[in-house]
Design a protein around this motif. Structure first.
Motif, PDB file in Angstrom:
ATOM      1  N   THR A   1       1.216  -1.100  -0.110  1.00 61.04           N
ATOM      2  CA  THR A   1      -0.123   0.217  -0.189  1.00 61.04           C
ATOM      3  C   THR A   1       0.873   1.657   0.109  1.00 61.04           C
ATOM      4  OG1 THR A   1      -2.061  -0.975   1.355  1.00 61.04           O
ATOM      5  CG2 THR A   1      -1.639   1.299   1.210  1.00 61.04           C
TER       6      THR A   1
ATOM      7  N   GLN B   1      -7.132   0.323  -0.875  1.00 61.56           N
ATOM      8  CA  GLN B   1      -7.609  -0.175  -0.509  1.00 61.56           C
ATOM      9  C   GLN B   1      -8.917   0.033   0.858  1.00 61.56           C
ATOM     10  OE1 GLN B   1      -4.327  -2.067   2.157  1.00 61.56           O
ATOM     11  NE2 GLN B   1      -5.504  -3.727   2.983  1.00 61.56           N
TER      12      GLN B   1
ATOM     13  N   ASP C   1      -5.717  -1.238  -5.244  1.00 60.59           N
ATOM     14  CA  ASP C   1      -5.209  -1.690  -3.773  1.00 60.59           C
ATOM     15  C   ASP C   1      -6.167  -3.049  -3.403  1.00 60.59           C
ATOM     16  OD1 ASP C   1      -3.936  -2.440  -1.561  1.00 60.59           O
ATOM     17  OD2 ASP C   1      -3.470  -0.248  -0.932  1.00 60.59           O
ATOM     18  N   GLU C   2      -6.007  -4.362  -3.499  1.00 58.23           N
ATOM     19  CA  GLU C   2      -6.398  -5.222  -2.615  1.00 58.23           C
ATOM     20  C   GLU C   2      -8.457  -4.758  -3.487  1.00 58.23           C
ATOM     21  OE1 GLU C   2      -5.760  -7.013   0.914  1.00 58.23           O
ATOM     22  OE2 GLU C   2      -3.972  -6.070   0.945  1.00 58.23           O
TER      23      GLU C   2
HETATM   24 MG   LIG Z   1      -1.998  -3.067   2.141  1.00 64.64          MG
END
Ligand SMILES: [Mg+2]
Ligand SMILES: Nc1ncnc2c1ncn2[C@@H]1O[C@H](COP(=O)(O)OP(=O)(O)O)[C@@H](O)[C@H]1O
Lengths: 232, 285
Positions: free
Chosen positions: A41, A83, A155-156
């Motif tokens: 991240t 994220q 991000d994810e």
């Molecule tokens: Mg992360």
């Protein structure tokens, strides 16, 4: 189109990124993997200027992003899906969708977005916080597409999404890439990463330590186990 | 009974003016995390500038236009010189804005003098209401405050800049990643807060005394409104300001103003005991 050269970053005195380097070519899909807390991240935030780089360079189409104001980075052609999705829950879906533009976008841009995300169109007046996790993820992607990025960073995106919707999100990302947008994807879900991406970077302790083609990594049980602690 | 009605109405008028000022305090706190001890002095600067405009041009109406603009400009300068350097340090913000408060008060004392002044309201007629003669200017003051408050909410919810303010307030990092110039938003918010307090000063100047300490009384009242309304709840701030001022007005009709203030402080304590996050916590943001 994007190149990180030996990027360092600190949170206060803590040296979190200790020399990350990676590359994303035009039209490519690249994944950045690694265990929790290795700095994935932070790497993405450094690209977006949200965490200042304390060393190295982030070059995007010839511009060093570490030298320009963070809020100008999206305008360079980079979309960022943070994220946890980063939807503004008290803003309406429409306000979320248009947040990155100084004015309402031309109708054809919106039509294009609604064609791809019909569910958002039905919910424009609702506040963003009332959407389901999957819908919020779609919204987070859609509000980047409105800005016509050349590179989309996620991000994810499948974190905390119901398993049956993970496929939908995967399909959307693939479709975005097919339309000519490069993808840089951080994932915990290795299957998603291997399915979507052609090249994989693996991070450990604040640095990129391994690079592989997805088809090679698939069979490289050693590497997968050593860096990611998984067996597939 | 007539006294109760008159002071109750005065209370509501004051409450609306306070609401306008407290909204400025609330957006500065909500967006910048700055506890602005100088906010009462922004109001005071508004009253003094209003007096100055009247004194030099002879036209009070001009002040309604000019003073908020000057306030906005002063807000920009102060944000840049005082607030930006201490951003993200809430404890420092109290010290810094306390210093700012002293500078503003002493600055006014040094330039305009220390003697309190009373202004003649630009509207001097009275009107028959609820069996009493009521000053038309006070009704006008209430109307201007309501209009300004509505304009502010319209701005916040109907314009891009307002949407960006709400976004930055919720999540400055993601807002920046979406291309919103958060730095600029902070500056505009602070300046807007100053402008609103200054407008409050223009509205209030003819019904209060104008001097360098005019803000000292206003500040705790604004804080009470912001806290009782539920920290960061803007609609709650407005409602709490009006309720508090009405309550104090009615109290003052049969008790000393000091007792009335004690009464409203007690009221605040009771409210916070029952609802620690304010009356309107959890309502709309
Ligand atoms: Mg992360
Ligand atoms: N805001 C922050 N302040 C201090 N340390 C942080 C902050 N954010 C993350 N970290 C630390 O930096 C390291 C990398 O975090 P992160 O980039 O979020 O990892 P990942 O995304 O790979 O899970 C972790 O050790 C984390 O605890």
């Amino acid at each position: 189109m994007l190149e990180l050269v030996d990027v360092h970053a600190h949170y206060g005195k803590v040296h979190v990124l200790q020399g990350s380097s990676l590359r994303v070519e035009d039209g490519e899909t690249v994944a950045l993997l690694g265990r929790n807390g290795v700095g994935k991240t932070t790497t993405l935030k450094t690209i977006m200027g949200l965490v200042p780089a304390s060393g190295g360079a982030v070059v995007f189409n010839g511009t060093d992003l570490t030298k320009i104001a963070p809020h100008r980075i999206p305008g360079q052609g980079i979309g960022y899906v943070p994220q946890g999705r980063g939807i503004f829950p008290t803003l309406s879906v429409l306000e979320n969708l248009e947040i990155g533009l100084p004015k309402s976008p031309p109708p054809e841009v919106m039509d294009h977005v609604f064609e791809r995300f019909p569910r958002l169109k039905e919910r424009l007046g609702q506040s963003g916080g009332t959407l389901s996790g999957g819908e919020q993820q779609m919204l987070a992607i859609a509000r980047c597409l409105v800005l016509k990025p050349r590179l989309l960073i996620l991000d994810e995106p499948t974190e905390g999404i119901m398993p049956i919707l993970v496929q939908d999100i995967r399909r959307e990302i693939a479709a975005v890439n097919k339309a000519g947008v490069s993808i840089l994807l951080v994932e915990q879900n290795i299957k998603t990463a291997l399915k979507l991406c052609s090249r994989i970077y693996i991070m450990e302790k604040g640095a990129v330590v391994h690079e592989a083609r997805a088809e090679d990594l698939k069979d490289d049980k050693d590497t997968l186990h050593r860096y990611l602690g998984v067996t597939i | 009974m007539e006294l109760v009605i008159a002071l109750g109405m005065n209370g509501i008028v004051w409450g609306l003016i306070i609401a306008l000022i407290a909204l400025g305090l609330s957006i500065i706190f909500g967006l910048l995390d700055i506890i602005n001890i100088a906010h009462g002095d922004f109001f005071m600067v508004g009253t003094v500038l209003a007096w100055f405009v009247l004194d030099t041009t002879g036209n009070y109406w001009l002040a309604f236009l000019i003073v908020p603009i000057i306030g906005f400009a002063m807000g920009v300068v102060i944000e840049y010189t005082v607030i930006q350097p201490i951003k993200n340090a809430a404890a420092l913000s109290i010290v810094a804005t306390f210093g700012l408060s002293i500078i503003l008060q002493e600055g006014v004392r040094a330039t305009f003098g220390a003697a309190p002044t009373r202004l003649v309201p630009p509207i001097q007629s009275t009107i028959q209401m609820f069996g009493l003669e009521y000053e038309v200017y006070r009704l006008f003051a209430a109307a201007v405050s309501i209009a300004a408050i509505l304009l502010f909410f319209g701005f916040l919810h109907r314009t891009k800049m307002g949407t960006w303010m709400r976004a930055v307030r919720y999540d400055p990092e993601t807002a920046t990643a979406m291309g919103i110039p958060a730095r600029k938003i902070y500056m505009i918010t602070f300046a807007l807060g100053f402008a609103m307090a200054a407008l409050g000063g223009v509205v209030a100047a003819p019904i209060t005394t104008v001097d360098f300490q005019a803000g000292v009384d206003i500040l705790p009242f604004c804080f009470m409104a912001v806290i009782i309304g539920g920290l960061g709840n803007l609609e709650g701030t407005v409602a709490a300001a009006v309720m508090l001022a009405f309550f104090e007005g009615v109290m003052a009709s049969f008790a000393d103003p000091t007792i009335a203030r004690i009464g409203s402080l007690c009221l605040m304590s009771i409210v916070l005991l029952i609802r620690p996050h304010g009356i309107f916590a959890g309502a709309t943001r």
